[in-house]
Design a protein around this motif. Structure first.
Motif, PDB file in Angstrom:
ATOM      1  N   ALA A  12      42.374  30.200  29.701  1.00  0.00           N
ATOM      2  CA  ALA A  12      41.772  31.114  30.673  1.00  0.00           C
ATOM      3  C   ALA A  12      41.175  30.324  31.833  1.00  0.00           C
ATOM      4  O   ALA A  12      40.575  29.269  31.640  1.00  0.00           O
ATOM      5  CB  ALA A  12      40.703  31.966  30.002  1.00  0.00           C
ATOM      6  N   HIS A  13      41.351  30.841  33.028  1.00  0.00           N
ATOM      7  CA  HIS A  13      40.814  30.220  34.225  1.00  0.00           C
ATOM      8  C   HIS A  13      40.651  31.280  35.301  1.00  0.00           C
ATOM      9  O   HIS A  13      40.957  32.446  35.068  1.00  0.00           O
ATOM     10  CB  HIS A  13      41.712  29.069  34.704  1.00  0.00           C
ATOM     11  N   GLU A  14      40.168  30.891  36.447  1.00  0.00           N
ATOM     12  CA  GLU A  14      40.041  31.807  37.578  1.00  0.00           C
ATOM     13  C   GLU A  14      40.835  31.259  38.751  1.00  0.00           C
ATOM     14  O   GLU A  14      40.932  30.049  38.929  1.00  0.00           O
ATOM     15  CB  GLU A  14      38.587  31.952  38.017  1.00  0.00           C
ATOM     16  N   ILE A  15      41.365  32.190  39.520  1.00  0.00           N
ATOM     17  CA  ILE A  15      42.051  31.824  40.757  1.00  0.00           C
ATOM     18  C   ILE A  15      41.333  32.558  41.883  1.00  0.00           C
ATOM     19  O   ILE A  15      41.130  33.775  41.804  1.00  0.00           O
ATOM     20  CB  ILE A  15      43.538  32.218  40.732  1.00  0.00           C
ATOM     21  N   SER A  16      40.949  31.824  42.907  1.00  0.00           N
ATOM     22  CA  SER A  16      40.317  32.459  44.055  1.00  0.00           C
ATOM     23  C   SER A  16      41.193  32.244  45.284  1.00  0.00           C
ATOM     24  O   SER A  16      41.898  31.247  45.408  1.00  0.00           O
ATOM     25  CB  SER A  16      38.897  31.930  44.270  1.00  0.00           C
ATOM     26  N   PHE A  17      41.119  33.222  46.166  1.00  0.00           N
ATOM     27  CA  PHE A  17      41.934  33.224  47.379  1.00  0.00           C
ATOM     28  C   PHE A  17      41.021  33.221  48.599  1.00  0.00           C
ATOM     29  O   PHE A  17      39.854  33.589  48.515  1.00  0.00           O
ATOM     30  CB  PHE A  17      42.869  34.436  47.385  1.00  0.00           C
ATOM     31  N   ASP A  18      41.589  32.856  49.748  1.00  0.00           N
ATOM     32  CA  ASP A  18      40.778  32.682  50.955  1.00  0.00           C
ATOM     33  C   ASP A  18      40.070  33.954  51.408  1.00  0.00           C
ATOM     34  O   ASP A  18      39.068  33.888  52.082  1.00  0.00           O
ATOM     35  CB  ASP A  18      41.601  32.081  52.094  1.00  0.00           C
ATOM     36  N   GLY A  19      40.551  35.115  51.017  1.00  0.00           N
ATOM     37  CA  GLY A  19      39.905  36.366  51.397  1.00  0.00           C
ATOM     38  C   GLY A  19      38.719  36.728  50.519  1.00  0.00           C
ATOM     39  O   GLY A  19      38.056  37.740  50.736  1.00  0.00           O
ATOM     40  N   GLY A  20      38.449  35.913  49.503  1.00  0.00           N
ATOM     41  CA  GLY A  20      37.309  36.162  48.640  1.00  0.00           C
ATOM     42  C   GLY A  20      37.641  36.785  47.298  1.00  0.00           C
ATOM     43  O   GLY A  20      36.769  36.939  46.452  1.00  0.00           O
ATOM     44  N   VAL A  21      38.886  37.140  47.081  1.00  0.00           N
ATOM     45  CA  VAL A  21      39.279  37.726  45.796  1.00  0.00           C
ATOM     46  C   VAL A  21      39.288  36.643  44.726  1.00  0.00           C
ATOM     47  O   VAL A  21      39.840  35.563  44.927  1.00  0.00           O
ATOM     48  CB  VAL A  21      40.679  38.386  45.893  1.00  0.00           C
ATOM     49  N   ILE A  22      38.657  36.954  43.604  1.00  0.00           N
ATOM     50  CA  ILE A  22      38.685  36.058  42.447  1.00  0.00           C
ATOM     51  C   ILE A  22      39.362  36.821  41.310  1.00  0.00           C
ATOM     52  O   ILE A  22      38.982  37.947  40.999  1.00  0.00           O
ATOM     53  CB  ILE A  22      37.270  35.622  42.041  1.00  0.00           C
ATOM     54  N   MET A  23      40.362  36.207  40.717  1.00  0.00           N
ATOM     55  CA  MET A  23      41.182  36.881  39.727  1.00  0.00           C
ATOM     56  C   MET A  23      41.153  36.114  38.413  1.00  0.00           C
ATOM     57  O   MET A  23      41.378  34.901  38.402  1.00  0.00           O
ATOM     58  CB  MET A  23      42.614  36.946  40.285  1.00  0.00           C
ATOM     59  N   SER A  69      47.390  31.615  30.682  1.00  0.00           N
ATOM     60  CA  SER A  69      48.799  31.501  30.316  1.00  0.00           C
ATOM     61  C   SER A  69      49.222  32.838  29.722  1.00  0.00           C
ATOM     62  O   SER A  69      48.397  33.633  29.286  1.00  0.00           O
ATOM     63  CB  SER A  69      48.995  30.378  29.295  1.00  0.00           C
ATOM     64  N   SER A  70      50.503  33.090  29.703  1.00  0.00           N
ATOM     65  CA  SER A  70      51.017  34.322  29.103  1.00  0.00           C
ATOM     66  C   SER A  70      50.845  34.268  27.590  1.00  0.00           C
ATOM     67  O   SER A  70      51.133  33.240  26.971  1.00  0.00           O
ATOM     68  CB  SER A  70      52.503  34.468  29.435  1.00  0.00           C
ATOM     69  N   PRO A  71      50.427  35.376  26.976  1.00  0.00           N
ATOM     70  CA  PRO A  71      50.378  35.417  25.510  1.00  0.00           C
ATOM     71  C   PRO A  71      51.756  35.228  24.870  1.00  0.00           C
ATOM     72  O   PRO A  71      51.855  34.893  23.703  1.00  0.00           O
ATOM     73  CB  PRO A  71      49.818  36.805  25.206  1.00  0.00           C
ATOM     74  N   HIS A  72      52.832  35.407  25.660  1.00  0.00           N
ATOM     75  CA  HIS A  72      54.183  35.138  25.160  1.00  0.00           C
ATOM     76  C   HIS A  72      54.431  33.635  25.044  1.00  0.00           C
ATOM     77  O   HIS A  72      55.296  33.204  24.294  1.00  0.00           O
ATOM     78  CB  HIS A  72      55.244  35.737  26.085  1.00  0.00           C
ATOM     79  N   VAL A  73      53.684  32.848  25.826  1.00  0.00           N
ATOM     80  CA  VAL A  73      53.862  31.400  25.864  1.00  0.00           C
ATOM     81  C   VAL A  73      52.823  30.687  24.996  1.00  0.00           C
ATOM     82  O   VAL A  73      53.164  29.833  24.191  1.00  0.00           O
ATOM     83  CB  VAL A  73      53.805  30.882  27.322  1.00  0.00           C
ATOM     84  N   VAL A  74      51.564  31.033  25.189  1.00  0.00           N
ATOM     85  CA  VAL A  74      50.467  30.471  24.390  1.00  0.00           C
ATOM     86  C   VAL A  74      49.804  31.649  23.684  1.00  0.00           C
ATOM     87  O   VAL A  74      49.276  32.557  24.322  1.00  0.00           O
ATOM     88  CB  VAL A  74      49.448  29.711  25.267  1.00  0.00           C
ATOM     89  N   LYS A  75      49.853  31.639  22.380  1.00  0.00           N
ATOM     90  CA  LYS A  75      49.375  32.772  21.579  1.00  0.00           C
ATOM     91  C   LYS A  75      47.868  32.981  21.718  1.00  0.00           C
ATOM     92  O   LYS A  75      47.116  32.064  21.998  1.00  0.00           O
ATOM     93  CB  LYS A  75      49.726  32.565  20.094  1.00  0.00           C
ATOM     94  N   LEU A  76      47.470  34.240  21.508  1.00  0.00           N
ATOM     95  CA  LEU A  76      46.056  34.591  21.459  1.00  0.00           C
ATOM     96  C   LEU A  76      45.419  33.853  20.299  1.00  0.00           C
ATOM     97  O   LEU A  76      46.087  33.591  19.305  1.00  0.00           O
ATOM     98  CB  LEU A  76      45.903  36.107  21.273  1.00  0.00           C
ATOM     99  N   PRO A  77      44.204  33.482  20.327  1.00  0.00           N
ATOM    100  CA  PRO A  77      43.173  33.705  21.341  1.00  0.00           C
ATOM    101  C   PRO A  77      43.099  32.604  22.397  1.00  0.00           C
ATOM    102  O   PRO A  77      42.163  32.579  23.190  1.00  0.00           O
ATOM    103  CB  PRO A  77      41.891  33.728  20.512  1.00  0.00           C
ATOM    104  N   LEU A  78      44.083  31.706  22.445  1.00  0.00           N
ATOM    105  CA  LEU A  78      44.042  30.621  23.423  1.00  0.00           C
ATOM    106  C   LEU A  78      44.461  31.069  24.814  1.00  0.00           C
ATOM    107  O   LEU A  78      44.289  30.340  25.791  1.00  0.00           O
ATOM    108  CB  LEU A  78      44.888  29.436  22.948  1.00  0.00           C
ATOM    109  N   SER A  79      45.039  32.258  24.919  1.00  0.00           N
ATOM    110  CA  SER A  79      45.326  32.870  26.213  1.00  0.00           C
ATOM    111  C   SER A  79      44.574  34.198  26.265  1.00  0.00           C
ATOM    112  O   SER A  79      43.977  34.606  25.267  1.00  0.00           O
ATOM    113  CB  SER A  79      46.831  33.082  26.387  1.00  0.00           C
ATOM    114  N   ARG A  80      44.614  34.839  27.399  1.00  0.00           N
ATOM    115  CA  ARG A  80      43.908  36.122  27.568  1.00  0.00           C
ATOM    116  C   ARG A  80      44.902  37.194  27.958  1.00  0.00           C
ATOM    117  O   ARG A  80      45.583  37.074  28.973  1.00  0.00           O
ATOM    118  CB  ARG A  80      42.854  36.015  28.667  1.00  0.00           C
ATOM    119  N   GLU A  81      44.932  38.272  27.184  1.00  0.00           N
ATOM    120  CA  GLU A  81      45.796  39.413  27.518  1.00  0.00           C
ATOM    121  C   GLU A  81      45.317  40.145  28.766  1.00  0.00           C
ATOM    122  O   GLU A  81      46.122  40.727  29.491  1.00  0.00           O
ATOM    123  CB  GLU A  81      45.832  40.412  26.356  1.00  0.00           C
TER     124      GLU A  81
END
Length: 156
Positions: A25-36, A40-52
């Motif tokens: 899990a991580h955050e991505i921020s964009f120049d307009g101020g949006v933080i998302m 990783s995809s749960p299809h690639v890295v299984k839960l709970p190490l990824s976030r659905e």
């Protein structure tokens, strides 16, 4: 030349890194101020190490291509004298092996449903041409080695 940025922020916290059991899990921020929230995809890295409940890179790629296509479609429709009231697309990305044998998104399927209004409604061939022009103009599609399939239907 335009430059686009995205800032990624990830921290290990108290997880042991060497065993591979750390959160993706991580955050991505964009120049307009949006933080998302991202992961990783749960299809690639299984839960709970990824976030659905976070967006993953594959979803972002599919969304970027679909959004780029839609924005060009709306502009070309406007230039053609058509009025679009709504554009809805449940786009899908297909993961598989590419022609080099690498795991990749090999196809993006766009499934737009378009609601038209006004005195001038496009014929099916004109809609196909609008999609063709949009695909040819889309920066993201031009950067993609895979196939883009456009299906869906038009609502009048």
């Amino acid at each position: 030349m335009a430059v686009y940025t995205a800032t990624l922020n990830w921290t290990r916290d108290d997880a042991v890194f060497s065993d591979g059991k750390y959160s993706r899990a991580h955050e991505i921020s964009f120049d307009g101020g949006v933080i998302m929230p991202a992961s990783s995809s749960p299809h690639v890295v299984k839960l709970p190490l990824s976030r659905e409940d976070a967006v993953d890179p594959e979803e972002m790629f599919v969304a970027a291509l679909a959004s780029c296509h839609m924005l060009f479609f709306l502009d070309f429709a406007r230039r053609g004298g058509f009025v679009v009231d709504a554009y809805n697309d449940v786009a899908e990305g297909v993961m598989g092996k590419d022609d080099r044998g690498r795991i990749a998104i090999t196809q993006v399927r766009l499934n737009p449903i378009i609601v038209w209004s006004g005195d001038k409604t496009p014929e099916p061939e004109e809609v196909r041409e609008l999609h063709h022009k949009s695909h040819e103009a889309c920066f993201i599609a031009n950067s993609f080695r895979g196939d883009v399939a456009i299906g869906g239907g038009e609502a009048h």
